[in-house]
Write a protein that holds these residues in place. Structure first.
Motif, PDB file in Angstrom:
ATOM      1  N   THR A  11      -6.869   3.199   3.386  1.00 52.97           N
ATOM      2  CA  THR A  11      -6.777   2.944   4.825  1.00 52.97           C
ATOM      3  C   THR A  11      -5.327   2.758   5.251  1.00 52.97           C
ATOM      4  N   VAL A  12      -4.579   1.996   4.461  1.00 52.52           N
ATOM      5  CA  VAL A  12      -3.172   1.752   4.783  1.00 52.52           C
ATOM      6  C   VAL A  12      -2.236   2.543   3.887  1.00 52.52           C
ATOM      7  N   LYS A  13      -2.795   3.424   3.082  1.00 48.45           N
ATOM      8  CA  LYS A  13      -1.997   4.277   2.198  1.00 48.45           C
ATOM      9  C   LYS A  13      -1.080   3.427   1.310  1.00 48.45           C
ATOM     10  N   HIS A  14      -1.702   2.573   0.545  1.00 46.36           N
ATOM     11  CA  HIS A  14      -0.966   1.635  -0.289  1.00 46.36           C
ATOM     12  C   HIS A  14      -1.568   1.608  -1.684  1.00 46.36           C
ATOM     13  N   LEU A  15      -0.672   1.568  -2.647  1.00 38.97           N
ATOM     14  CA  LEU A  15      -1.051   1.571  -4.060  1.00 38.97           C
ATOM     15  C   LEU A  15      -0.337   0.404  -4.728  1.00 38.97           C
ATOM     16  N   SER A  16      -1.024  -0.288  -5.616  1.00 36.86           N
ATOM     17  CA  SER A  16      -0.347  -1.365  -6.331  1.00 36.86           C
ATOM     18  C   SER A  16      -0.694  -1.334  -7.806  1.00 36.86           C
ATOM     19  N   LEU A  17       0.227  -1.864  -8.589  1.00 35.60           N
ATOM     20  CA  LEU A  17       0.049  -1.991 -10.027  1.00 35.60           C
ATOM     21  C   LEU A  17       0.136  -3.464 -10.376  1.00 35.60           C
ATOM     22  N   GLN A  18      -0.872  -3.975 -11.004  1.00 33.65           N
ATOM     23  CA  GLN A  18      -0.880  -5.356 -11.437  1.00 33.65           C
ATOM     24  C   GLN A  18      -0.788  -5.400 -12.955  1.00 33.65           C
ATOM     25  N   ILE A  19       0.144  -6.203 -13.441  1.00 31.85           N
ATOM     26  CA  ILE A  19       0.311  -6.383 -14.881  1.00 31.85           C
ATOM     27  C   ILE A  19      -0.026  -7.828 -15.196  1.00 31.85           C
ATOM     28  N   ALA A  20      -0.997  -8.030 -16.038  1.00 31.56           N
ATOM     29  CA  ALA A  20      -1.417  -9.379 -16.400  1.00 31.56           C
ATOM     30  C   ALA A  20      -0.598  -9.897 -17.578  1.00 31.56           C
ATOM     31  N   ALA A  21      -0.313 -11.205 -17.531  1.00 32.81           N
ATOM     32  CA  ALA A  21       0.404 -11.870 -18.625  1.00 32.81           C
ATOM     33  C   ALA A  21       1.628 -11.066 -19.037  1.00 32.81           C
ATOM     34  N   THR A  22       2.542 -10.902 -18.086  1.00 32.33           N
ATOM     35  CA  THR A  22       3.709 -10.047 -18.296  1.00 32.33           C
ATOM     36  C   THR A  22       4.513 -10.479 -19.523  1.00 32.33           C
ATOM     37  N   GLN A  23       4.924  -9.500 -20.293  1.00 31.25           N
ATOM     38  CA  GLN A  23       5.661  -9.734 -21.536  1.00 31.25           C
ATOM     39  C   GLN A  23       7.068  -9.143 -21.443  1.00 31.25           C
ATOM     40  N   PRO A  24       7.995  -9.609 -22.265  1.00 31.64           N
ATOM     41  CA  PRO A  24       9.365  -9.062 -22.217  1.00 31.64           C
ATOM     42  C   PRO A  24       9.401  -7.543 -22.368  1.00 31.64           C
ATOM     43  N   GLY A  25       8.491  -6.996 -23.141  1.00 35.43           N
ATOM     44  CA  GLY A  25       8.443  -5.553 -23.320  1.00 35.43           C
ATOM     45  C   GLY A  25       8.005  -4.788 -22.078  1.00 35.43           C
ATOM     46  N   ASP A  26       7.562  -5.524 -21.073  1.00 38.63           N
ATOM     47  CA  ASP A  26       7.176  -4.881 -19.817  1.00 38.63           C
ATOM     48  C   ASP A  26       8.385  -4.629 -18.918  1.00 38.63           C
ATOM     49  N   SER A  27       9.526  -5.175 -19.273  1.00 46.24           N
ATOM     50  CA  SER A  27      10.727  -4.971 -18.461  1.00 46.24           C
ATOM     51  C   SER A  27      11.083  -3.488 -18.444  1.00 46.24           C
ATOM     52  N   ALA A  28      11.128  -2.919 -17.247  1.00 43.77           N
ATOM     53  CA  ALA A  28      11.371  -1.482 -17.091  1.00 43.77           C
ATOM     54  C   ALA A  28      11.347  -1.172 -15.600  1.00 43.77           C
ATOM     55  N   VAL A  29      11.546   0.079 -15.277  1.00 46.48           N
ATOM     56  CA  VAL A  29      11.354   0.559 -13.911  1.00 46.48           C
ATOM     57  C   VAL A  29       9.962   1.166 -13.830  1.00 46.48           C
ATOM     58  N   TYR A  30       9.233   0.796 -12.795  1.00 41.31           N
ATOM     59  CA  TYR A  30       7.892   1.317 -12.574  1.00 41.31           C
ATOM     60  C   TYR A  30       7.891   2.122 -11.286  1.00 41.31           C
ATOM     61  N   PHE A  31       7.324   3.304 -11.340  1.00 38.63           N
ATOM     62  CA  PHE A  31       7.229   4.079 -10.118  1.00 38.63           C
ATOM     63  C   PHE A  31       5.879   4.781 -10.026  1.00 38.63           C
ATOM     64  N   CYS A  32       5.510   5.007  -8.790  1.00 36.97           N
ATOM     65  CA  CYS A  32       4.242   5.659  -8.529  1.00 36.97           C
ATOM     66  C   CYS A  32       4.475   7.130  -8.236  1.00 36.97           C
ATOM     67  N   ALA A  33       3.414   7.884  -8.343  1.00 35.94           N
ATOM     68  CA  ALA A  33       3.444   9.304  -8.009  1.00 35.94           C
ATOM     69  C   ALA A  33       2.120   9.669  -7.369  1.00 35.94           C
ATOM     70  N   TYR A  34       2.163  10.576  -6.419  1.00 34.77           N
ATOM     71  CA  TYR A  34       0.912  11.039  -5.860  1.00 34.77           C
ATOM     72  C   TYR A  34       0.970  12.544  -5.671  1.00 34.77           C
ATOM     73  N   TRP A  35      -0.202  13.143  -5.751  1.00 37.83           N
ATOM     74  CA  TRP A  35      -0.332  14.589  -5.641  1.00 37.83           C
ATOM     75  C   TRP A  35      -0.486  14.970  -4.168  1.00 37.83           C
ATOM     76  N   ALA A  36       0.359  15.905  -3.712  1.00 37.03           N
ATOM     77  CA  ALA A  36       0.265  16.397  -2.342  1.00 37.03           C
ATOM     78  C   ALA A  36       0.651  17.869  -2.329  1.00 37.03           C
ATOM     79  N   GLY A  37      -0.183  18.686  -1.718  1.00 35.44           N
ATOM     80  CA  GLY A  37       0.117  20.109  -1.684  1.00 35.44           C
ATOM     81  C   GLY A  37       0.002  20.714  -3.066  1.00 35.44           C
ATOM     82  N   ASN A  38       1.128  21.011  -3.654  1.00 35.89           N
ATOM     83  CA  ASN A  38       1.119  21.662  -4.962  1.00 35.89           C
ATOM     84  C   ASN A  38       1.994  20.955  -5.976  1.00 35.89           C
TER      85      ASN A  38
END
Lengths: 110, 113
Positions: free
Chosen positions: A69-96
Motif C-alpha cells: 500500500t505504501v510501497k515499503h519493504l523492511s528487513l528485520q534481523i533478530a538478535a543482531t550479531q557482530p557478523g551482521d555488520s555490513a551494508v544491506y540493500f534492497c532490490a526490486y524487479w521492474a520492467g526487465n
C-alpha cells in the motif's frame, strides 16, 4: 525513472538487539523483492526474497515485511550479531531488470 | 553447488588503456549473466545482461562492451578507459527466468588513473 531508497543511511545497534532496515520503492507494479548483504570489498550476498502475494516471510533470524500500500519493504534481523555488520540493500524487479537501493550501513556494537 | 568467479580482484589502469574483466560460473548451465557497476554511495547499475551465448543486451550507453563466448563465461571490455570508469564491477548470475534471484561474484575493484 525507477527509484529505490533507504530511509536511513547508517544504523548502529547493540549486540543482541533487533535491527530493522527499511526500503521504499516507487513502482507499484513490482512483484518481486530481494534483500542483499554486502560486506566491505565483497560481492552482495542474497539474504531473503519476497513476492508481492505475501506480506511477510521469515528466514533464519531474518524477516522481510512488504507493505504494498505504501510501497515499503523492511528487513528485520533478530538478535543482531557482530557478523551482521555490513551494508544491506534492497532490490526490486521492474520492467526487465532489478533496481537496487544505495544501502544502509549496519554497525553492531559489542 | 554453484559458484561464480571474477578476476582480477583489483586492477589499476591508466586512462586510455584497454580493459578485460572475466566472469565464470560453475555448477549450472545456461545461466543468465549480468555485469553491474557499483559506485560509492550509489546503487548497483546494470550495464549488460545475457540470456545465452552471443546474446548481449546493453542497458547503459558507454565505452564498455560485453561478450559471452561460452555458456558460463561473461567478459566486460573496453578499448579505452575513462576516469569515470573507476568503480566496483560485479558479475551476477540467475537461473531460469531473468526475474529470478541473482547471485553475485566477489567483484573487481577498478581504478583508472
Amino acid at each position: 525513472g525507477e527509484s529505490v531508497g533507504l530511509h536511513l543511511p547508517t544504523l548502529s545497534v547493540q549486540e543482541g538487539d533487533n535491527s530493522i532496515i527499511n526500503c521504499a520503492y516507487s513502482n507499484s507494479a513490482s512483484d518481486y523483492f530481494i534483500w542483499y548483504k554486502q560486506e566491505s570489498g565483497k560481492g552482495p550476498q542474497f539474504i531473503i526474497d519476497i513476492r508481492s502475494n505475501m506480506d511477510k516471510r521469515q528466514g533464519q533470524r531474518v524477516t522481510v515485511l512488504l507493505n504494498k500500500t505504501v510501497k515499503h519493504l523492511s528487513l528485520q534481523i533478530a538478535a543482531t550479531q557482530p557478523g551482521d555488520s555490513a551494508v544491506y540493500f534492497c532490490a526490486y524487479w521492474a520492467g526487465n531488470q532489478f533496481y537496487f537501493g544505495t544501502g544502509t550501513s549496519l554497525t553492531v556494537i559489542p | 553447488s554453484q559458484t561464480i568467479h571474477q578476476w582480477p580482484a583489483t586492477l589499476v589502469q591508466p586512462v586510455g588503456s584497454p580493459l578485460s574483466l572475466e566472469c565464470t560460473v560453475e555448477g549450472t548451465s545456461n545461466p543468465n549473466l549480468y555485469w553491474y557497476r557499483q559506485a560509492a554511495g550509489r546503487g548497483l547499475q546494470l550495464l549488460f545482461y545475457s540470456v545465452g551465448i552471443g546474446q548481449i543486451s546493453s542497458e547503459v550507453p558507454q565505452n564498455l562492451s560485453a561478450s559471452r563466448p561460452q555458456d558460463r563465461q561473461f567478459i566486460l571490455s573496453s578499448k579505452k578507459l575513462l576516469l569515470s570508469d573507476s568503480g566496483f564491477y560485479l558479475c551476477a548470475w540467475s537461473g531460469g527466468r531473468v526475474r529470478n534471484e541473482q547471485f553475485f561474484g566477489p567483484g573487481t575493484r577498478l581504478t583508472v588513473l
